[in-house]
Design a protein around this motif. Structure first.
Motif, mmCIF file in Angstrom:
data_model
loop_
_atom_site.group_PDB
_atom_site.id
_atom_site.type_symbol
_atom_site.label_atom_id
_atom_site.label_comp_id
_atom_site.label_asym_id
_atom_site.label_seq_id
_atom_site.Cartn_x
_atom_site.Cartn_y
_atom_site.Cartn_z
ATOM 1 N N LEU A 60 18.572 8.014 48.728
ATOM 2 C CA LEU A 60 17.376 10.088 48.396
ATOM 3 C C LEU A 60 15.949 9.373 47.938
ATOM 4 O O LEU A 60 15.300 11.124 47.876
ATOM 5 C CB LEU A 60 18.197 10.129 46.787
ATOM 6 C CG LEU A 60 19.493 10.728 47.042
ATOM 7 C CD1 LEU A 60 20.636 11.274 45.718
ATOM 8 C CD2 LEU A 60 19.679 11.614 47.442
ATOM 9 N N PRO A 64 15.767 14.899 49.205
ATOM 10 C CA PRO A 64 17.235 15.542 48.553
ATOM 11 C C PRO A 64 18.110 15.472 50.019
ATOM 12 O O PRO A 64 17.614 15.467 51.009
ATOM 13 C CB PRO A 64 17.141 16.898 48.057
ATOM 14 C CG PRO A 64 15.412 16.993 47.632
ATOM 15 C CD PRO A 64 14.580 15.627 48.967
ATOM 16 N N ARG A 96 22.188 17.937 41.097
ATOM 17 C CA ARG A 96 22.527 18.750 42.430
ATOM 18 C C ARG A 96 22.130 20.186 41.566
ATOM 19 O O ARG A 96 22.020 20.835 40.669
ATOM 20 C CB ARG A 96 24.152 18.763 42.232
ATOM 21 C CG ARG A 96 24.475 17.538 42.821
ATOM 22 C CD ARG A 96 26.271 17.954 42.324
ATOM 23 N NE ARG A 96 26.811 16.958 41.957
ATOM 24 C CZ ARG A 96 28.060 16.904 41.765
ATOM 25 N NH1 ARG A 96 28.632 17.541 42.966
ATOM 26 N NH2 ARG A 96 28.484 17.040 40.434
ATOM 27 N N ASP A 99 20.005 24.011 47.284
ATOM 28 C CA ASP A 99 19.318 23.074 48.452
ATOM 29 C C ASP A 99 18.402 24.496 49.307
ATOM 30 O O ASP A 99 19.030 24.971 49.418
ATOM 31 C CB ASP A 99 20.466 23.186 49.914
ATOM 32 C CG ASP A 99 20.263 22.331 50.543
ATOM 33 O OD1 ASP A 99 18.319 22.013 51.216
ATOM 34 O OD2 ASP A 99 20.837 21.639 51.715
ATOM 35 N N ALA A 107 21.574 20.690 46.991
ATOM 36 C CA ALA A 107 21.512 18.768 46.949
ATOM 37 C C ALA A 107 21.232 17.977 46.347
ATOM 38 O O ALA A 107 21.244 18.726 45.440
ATOM 39 C CB ALA A 107 19.571 19.800 47.517
ATOM 40 N N ASN A 109 19.238 15.517 43.634
ATOM 41 C CA ASN A 109 17.664 15.544 44.059
ATOM 42 C C ASN A 109 17.873 13.641 43.505
ATOM 43 O O ASN A 109 18.070 13.786 41.968
ATOM 44 C CB ASN A 109 16.920 16.359 44.138
ATOM 45 C CG ASN A 109 17.045 17.179 44.309
ATOM 46 O OD1 ASN A 109 16.162 17.414 45.347
ATOM 47 N ND2 ASN A 109 17.730 17.819 43.889
#
Length: 171
Positions: A60, A64, A96, A99, A107, A109
């Motif tokens: 990460l 993301p 989360r 996205d 996504a 992050n």
């Protein structure tokens, strides 16, 4: 008297010696890998991490990713990655979010706390000390060369469990 165990396909009995010099290479690798995993997990526990969550933080750092992408990168199922991400969320290392590339997906992050944990837990020296204990500098360099060759060979030729389907292996 009981006959000694035999390795499949071997004419000779399986070694039962407690002397590691008598063990097959696979047993040696497994034994060392398990020791390193236990010690590495003890190191990572200082940041509420383990050997499964730590590489996720490292992935990460590049930005993301979806859980599916993280699962693929770590060689685990999406279900396993979901459990890993939940644990990282509880530690406030990831979030989360929608996205931006696809609103139907979420996504994962990295948070600032996750970035700090990855940097602190991932310092080079502790990892090297865990993996090279008992070796001099030349032996450690040789081991590294051999391991790189083995990793590369594994990427070029799938193993028996890598049949193209997602496996249940955990990171």
């Amino acid at each position: 008297m009981t006959e000694p165990a035999r390795w499949p396909g071997d004419a000779e009995p399986a070694p039962t010696s407690e002397d590691p010099a008598q063990w097959p290479t696979g047993r040696l690798l497994f034994t060392v890998a398990r020791r390193i995993e236990r010690e590495w997990n003890a190191h990572l526990a200082g940041w509420e991490l383990n050997h499964a969550g730590f590489p996720v933080l490292l992935h990460l750092l590049a930005g993301p990713r979806t859980q599916r992408e993280l699962a693929d990168l770590n060689g685990v199922t999406e279900q396993t990655m979901s459990r890993i991400v939940v644990r990282l969320e509880r530690s406030a290392y990831v979030t989360r979010d929608d996205d931006p590339r696809d609103r139907r997906r979420r996504a994962v992050n990295l948070t600032d706390a996750g970035r700090r944990a990855a940097a602190a837990a991932g310092r080079y020296r502790p990892a090297e000390d865990l993996t090279s204990r008992g070796l001099d500098d030349a032996q450690a360099a040789q081991l590294r060369t051999l391991l790189v060759a083995m990793v590369r060979a594994g990427r070029e030729q799938p193993g028996p469990e890598d049949d193209g389907a997602t496996s249940g292996r955990d990171a």
